[in-house]
Write an enzyme that holds these catalytic residues in place. Sequence first.
Site, mmCIF file in Angstrom:
data_model
loop_
_atom_site.group_PDB
_atom_site.id
_atom_site.type_symbol
_atom_site.label_atom_id
_atom_site.label_comp_id
_atom_site.label_asym_id
_atom_site.label_seq_id
_atom_site.Cartn_x
_atom_site.Cartn_y
_atom_site.Cartn_z
ATOM 1 C CG ASN A 43 -0.190 -0.144 2.529
ATOM 2 O OD1 ASN A 43 0.302 -1.234 2.824
ATOM 3 N ND2 ASN A 43 -0.076 0.929 3.315
ATOM 4 N NE ARG A 66 -0.592 -3.340 10.303
ATOM 5 C CZ ARG A 66 0.459 -2.991 11.031
ATOM 6 N NH1 ARG A 66 1.053 -3.898 11.784
ATOM 7 N NH2 ARG A 66 0.930 -1.771 11.006
ATOM 8 C CG ASP A 91 -1.814 -8.501 10.771
ATOM 9 O OD1 ASP A 91 -0.561 -8.535 10.644
ATOM 10 O OD2 ASP A 91 -2.377 -8.190 11.835
ATOM 11 C CG ASN A 118 7.574 -4.268 0.710
ATOM 12 O OD1 ASN A 118 8.658 -3.693 0.671
ATOM 13 N ND2 ASN A 118 6.460 -3.654 1.112
ATOM 14 C CB SER A 170 18.728 -4.709 5.159
ATOM 15 O OG SER A 170 19.666 -3.695 5.455
ATOM 16 C CE1 TYR A 230 14.246 -3.497 8.255
ATOM 17 C CE2 TYR A 230 16.592 -3.203 7.781
ATOM 18 C CZ TYR A 230 15.280 -3.327 7.343
ATOM 19 O OH TYR A 230 15.006 -3.285 6.002
ATOM 20 C CE LYS A 268 16.007 10.943 -1.386
ATOM 21 N NZ LYS A 268 16.019 11.934 -2.482
ATOM 22 C CB THR A 269 10.140 4.338 2.510
ATOM 23 O OG1 THR A 269 11.043 3.638 3.386
ATOM 24 C CG2 THR A 269 10.456 3.998 1.059
#
Length: 311
Positions: A43, A66, A91, A118, A170, A230, A268-269
């Site tokens: 989304n 979600r 979810d 994602n 990552s 993370y 950039k999020t």
Amino acid sequence: MGHKEKSRKDKRLQEISLLRTIPYSDHQRWWSKETIAVVTGGNRGIGFEISRQLADHGVTVILTSRDANVGVESLKVLQEGGLDVDCHQLDILDSSSVNEFGEWLKEKYGGLDILVNNAGVNSNMGSENAAENARKCIETNYYGTKRMIEAMIPLMKSSAAGARIVNVSSRLARINGKRNRIENEELREKLCDEESLSEEMIDETINSFLQQVEDGSWKTGGWPQTYTDYSVSKLAVNTYTRYMARKLSERPEGEKIYINCYCPGWVKTALTGYAGSVTVEQGADTGVWIALVPDQAITGKFFAERREIHF
């Protein structure tokens, strides 16, 4: 990042921007409108852009969110652009939600060809580490991803090209990275041993980390010191990707499933507080490229900027 390294990366991103303008030829396109791709957390941010790019290539995309209402609003934006996209509430923390989504997907589309995991969260910079945040990060990024893979594999369609799973990860989670590496040598060797990798071993490693966060000993446990929760959650995703690649390689021809992971970069999020240096278009590119790569049985690999990097 040094000046030379930044210059090389900027040059590579420029090359990729050019590559994105070159359309796939007919003989490369193993997919069609009947090819179904599911994108979790589609989304906004990277997930939204992956959904857009896949749909732009002619794949039918199921964007999941979600919050069902947010998903519908994102869907409208893509449909207004003439793209073939659907959406559904999902979810990944809730097994019943995942199962319900799977039933809907099977009934409406007969299954899927591409899964892009994602959906994820970030929780800390590493200087402070709360057990509640660590558990949330691990539960979402690792166990949520694993939950989706386990639920979707039985629904993945048979094809000569093979089904595809792409896990967004990552470089912060690299075992032997220059920065943020695992300092525990014994653990590094264990995680690097392809033959001994197992789901139980990965889960035990994660549980050990969570226990150390709980009792406050994690800083001396050899874990990454920056974006710790993370990084460890994505370390688990990377290791699980390698484990599943070996397991799925045993499937017969025509029923192959190829699984890989990639680092989108510092995008950039909302996840980075919009402080990243990479656009969402650039960040989504490698994930889309892996999902659509033609005529190559690539599996169990880690990518960034359309190139394989070491775990």
